[in-house]
Scaffold this motif. Structure first.
Motif, mmCIF file in Angstrom:
data_model
loop_
_atom_site.group_PDB
_atom_site.id
_atom_site.type_symbol
_atom_site.label_atom_id
_atom_site.label_comp_id
_atom_site.label_asym_id
_atom_site.label_seq_id
_atom_site.Cartn_x
_atom_site.Cartn_y
_atom_site.Cartn_z
ATOM 1 N N THR A 4 0.703 -1.210 0.006
ATOM 2 C CA THR A 4 0.121 0.108 0.056
ATOM 3 C C THR A 4 0.914 1.429 -0.095
ATOM 4 O OG1 THR A 4 -0.084 -0.077 2.367
ATOM 5 C CG2 THR A 4 -1.953 -1.101 1.154
ATOM 6 N N ASP A 6 0.289 5.936 -0.163
ATOM 7 C CA ASP A 6 -0.673 7.062 -0.348
ATOM 8 C C ASP A 6 0.013 8.153 -1.477
ATOM 9 O OD1 ASP A 6 -1.984 6.149 1.784
ATOM 10 O OD2 ASP A 6 -0.812 6.948 2.997
ATOM 11 N N TYR A 8 -0.386 11.859 -2.427
ATOM 12 C CA TYR A 8 -0.658 13.306 -2.452
ATOM 13 C C TYR A 8 -0.612 14.132 -3.569
ATOM 14 C CZ TYR A 8 -0.106 11.694 2.405
ATOM 15 O OH TYR A 8 -0.204 11.014 3.645
ATOM 16 N N ALA A 35 -3.966 4.872 -2.317
ATOM 17 C CA ALA A 35 -4.789 5.595 -1.701
ATOM 18 C C ALA A 35 -4.682 6.945 -2.057
ATOM 19 C CB ALA A 35 -4.997 5.600 -0.142
ATOM 20 N N CYS A 37 -4.845 10.981 -1.805
ATOM 21 C CA CYS A 37 -4.796 12.077 -0.587
ATOM 22 C C CYS A 37 -4.968 13.339 -1.095
ATOM 23 C CB CYS A 37 -3.739 11.652 0.471
ATOM 24 S SG CYS A 37 -3.578 10.108 1.178
ATOM 25 N N ASN A 172 -4.303 15.837 5.268
ATOM 26 C CA ASN A 172 -3.492 15.143 4.195
ATOM 27 C C ASN A 172 -2.283 15.862 4.051
ATOM 28 O OD1 ASN A 172 -5.574 13.092 3.678
ATOM 29 N ND2 ASN A 172 -6.367 14.227 1.907
ATOM 30 N N ARG A 175 0.090 15.219 6.912
ATOM 31 C CA ARG A 175 0.808 13.900 6.750
ATOM 32 C C ARG A 175 2.045 14.018 5.509
ATOM 33 N NH1 ARG A 175 -4.352 11.990 7.418
ATOM 34 N NH2 ARG A 175 -4.380 11.546 5.279
#
Length: 216
Positions: A4, A6, A8, A35, A37, A172, A175
């Protein structure tokens, strides 16, 4: 084992657009879940950014993204309208931003449903792929449908739950900065940031080191 990461990402960033289709292909070819973000465009996070930058910055950026689109074979055209309302001559950002807030809030609402990645891909293809007046008619509704979403439902949530969505988008950004960067597109994998559309191969290499496998 599914890995996995993320991503951005910004609807206004041409480099984000140049990256998302290639990251999408990576998820289709490998046992990988990315994912989305969404973050607000730099023009909203730092409204004076464009005024402070070197006069050649905008001209070079436009040259660069168009040549990269040709290099990668990705359809690209100046957005009509631009997701950010801005005076190009003075670089001043308008206070009223009818497109950007809608896009980002709907993008975060899609991310709540685990479908932000597909929504961002379909909508950014409208914005940057040459669709004139992408904000009118059924363009966005059809794009949302292709991503398995209902645009009317997303719009209603963006209006009714704007404050909470904005807080999630701000988280978001927090992070992203905690991971070690501030710009988009940035993929974060196991805490390591890979900034820019030119770091996709490096990100893939790192994930392969960690056991990323091709889908069968």
């Amino acid at each position: 084992m599914t890995l996995t990461a993320d991503l951005y990402w910004s609807f206004r960033s041409p480099y984000s657009y140049l990256a998302i289709g290639r990251y999408r292909a990576m998820t289709e070819q490998h046992d990988l879940d990315i994912a989305l973000c969404p973050v607000y465009p730099l023009a909203l996070r730092q409204p004076d950014f464009f005024e402070r930058n070197h006069p050649n910055w905008l001209r070079y950026t436009l040259l660069d993204v168009m040549r990269l689109s040709q290099f990668h074979g990705i359809a690209m055209a100046p957005p009509r309208p631009d997701p950010i309302v801005q005076d190009i001559a003075t670089r001043k950002i308008a206070e009223d931003q009818p497109y950007a807030y809608r896009l980002v809030r709907c993008g975060q609402a899609a991310a709540r449903r685990g479908k932000g990645f597909g929504f961002a891909y379909e909508v950014s293809t409208l914005i940057w792929g040459g669709t004139e007046n992408w904000h009118e008619g059924d363009h966005l509704a059809n794009a949302a449908q292709r991503a398995g979403l209902d645009m009317a439902e997303l719009d209603a949530e963006a209006e009714d739950d704007a404050e909470a969505l904005d807080a999630e988008v701000a988280a978001n950004q927090d992070r992203l900065e905690a991971a070690g960067h501030w710009g988009v597109p940035t993929l974060v994998f196991e805490g390591e940031p890979f900034f820019g559309q030119d770091r996709i191969d490096v990100a893939l290499w790192r994930m392969q080191q960690k056991g990323l496998e091709e889908r069968r």
